[in-house]
Design an enzyme around this catalytic site. Structure first.
Site, PDB file in Angstrom:
ATOM      1  N   GLU A   6       0.814  -1.224   0.000  1.00  0.00           N
ATOM      2  CA  GLU A   6       0.000   0.000   0.000  1.00  0.00           C
ATOM      3  C   GLU A   6       0.848   1.275   0.000  1.00  0.00           C
ATOM      4  O   GLU A   6       0.347   2.355  -0.291  1.00  0.00           O
ATOM      5  CB  GLU A   6      -0.949   0.011   1.196  1.00  0.00           C
ATOM      6  CG  GLU A   6      -2.052  -1.028   1.132  1.00  0.00           C
ATOM      7  CD  GLU A   6      -3.169  -0.647   0.171  1.00  0.00           C
ATOM      8  OE1 GLU A   6      -2.869  -0.292  -0.978  1.00  0.00           O
ATOM      9  OE2 GLU A   6      -4.332  -0.719   0.571  1.00  0.00           O
TER      10      GLU A   6
ATOM     11  N   THR B 189      -5.137   9.144  -3.495  1.00  0.00           N
ATOM     12  CA  THR B 189      -5.114   8.866  -2.048  1.00  0.00           C
ATOM     13  C   THR B 189      -4.080   9.727  -1.317  1.00  0.00           C
ATOM     14  O   THR B 189      -4.355  10.260  -0.231  1.00  0.00           O
ATOM     15  CB  THR B 189      -4.833   7.369  -1.779  1.00  0.00           C
ATOM     16  OG1 THR B 189      -5.885   6.608  -2.377  1.00  0.00           O
ATOM     17  CG2 THR B 189      -4.801   7.059  -0.297  1.00  0.00           C
TER      18      THR B 189
END
Ligand code: HSE
Length: 297
Positions: free
Chosen positions: A124, A173
């Protein structure tokens, strides 16, 4: 050449007040990752599927490639990308989780699912800048997950209707994290703690009303909703159509509504229509909280 096929679910992180802590697995959409032994000592990645064109194939830029590197097993990875990219539905977490599970089975590395969460979380970093584990925990365990202080608590609520509507706008993000405040007011902290408590109790009781109340939050929603055109109108439309709670899925732009199972059609139509009134097309998933990644040989 031996290979393992893993199906991994889309996931929705945060659920309001549980920023970087809560994550649920969705029954659909799901993607499939095939992990095969490699004849070379380098990992290679192929991508197919509806959203395949937008997924990087270089192992250093792809969460699955980073996981293979972290596990020390070069493999051939094929991702069938059926989760919209940069949508807040864990499109980068699912391949990371599936690859970790696939390598574990293929090379008999003996890791527990919990170990795999921390490995997959490393993937991630490329999309979020930090190894947050909320999406990957949900992708591996299924159900509702609390990730806190290197512990995972996984709860399996039943018959919780989720309507996820992804507008065709992009949210980055990293950018959506940068706008968050470093400090918050005491009153907001208290409100969010209450919401998180409702959310956890609601999941333990499989109670969509309590879960819906638990989606309200005072810190993230207002700031991040600026990236979602028509956010408040879509939320109002969903609520009028029977949603018991509405919030941003992960860092957005997907919005999720919780409800009883039989309300999902109405809610999806209302949310899509509200986006349309802001000239935004969207794709909807009438789904429920579902299972985690599974190997299918
Ligand atoms: N918890 C993460 C965030 C999820 O909100 O930034 C990213 O999808």
């Amino acid at each position: 050449m031996r290979s393992v096929k893993v199906r991994a679910p889309a996931t929705s992180a945060n659920l309001g007040a549980g920023f970087d802590i809560f994550g649920i697995a969705l029954d659909k959409p799901r993607l499939i990752v095939e992990v095969s032994e490699s004849s070379s000592d380098e990992t290679s990645i192929d991508v197919t599927g509806t959203y395949g064109e937008k997924v990087p194939t270089s192992p250093e830029e792809n969460t699955a490639g980073i996981v293979a590197e972290a596990m020390g097993h070069p493999v051939q990875i094929t991702i069938h990308a059926e989760i919209p990219i940069s949508s807040g539905l864990g499109s980068s977490a699912a391949p990371a989780a599936a690859t970790a599970l696939g390598i574990n089975v293929l090379h008999n590395t003996g890791h527990s699912r919990e170990d795999l969460v921390w490995i997959a979380a490393e993937g991630e970093r490329v999309s979020a800048g930090i190894p947050h584990a909320d999406n990957v925990a949900a992708a591996l365990f299924g159900g509702f997950n609390i990730v806190h202080e290197r512990r995972i608590v996984s709860i399996k609520p039943k018959n919780i209707g989720i309507t996820a509507v992804s507008p065709f706008v992009k949210v980055n993000t990293k950018k959506a994290r940068k706008i968050l405040p470093l400090k918050i007011k005491m009153s907001d902290f208290v409100f969010n703690a209450g919401s998180a408590a409702f959310m956890t109790a609601g999941m333990l009781r499989s109670d969509p009303e309590l879960i819906g109340l638990g989606m309200e939050n005072h810190v993230i929603e207002e700031l991040r909703s600026q990236f979602i055109p028509g956010y408040m109108d879509v939320k109002k439309a969903a609520t009028a159509a029977g949603a018991l709670g509405v919030t941003i899925s992960g860092s957005g732009p997907t919005m999720i509504a919780v409800s009883r199972l039989n309300q999902r059609d109405r809610i999806a139509n209302a949310m899509k229509q509200a986006f349309r009134e802001h000239d935004i097309d969207s794709i909807e998933y009438k789904t429920m909280i579902g299972a985690g990644a599974q190997v299918s040989r």
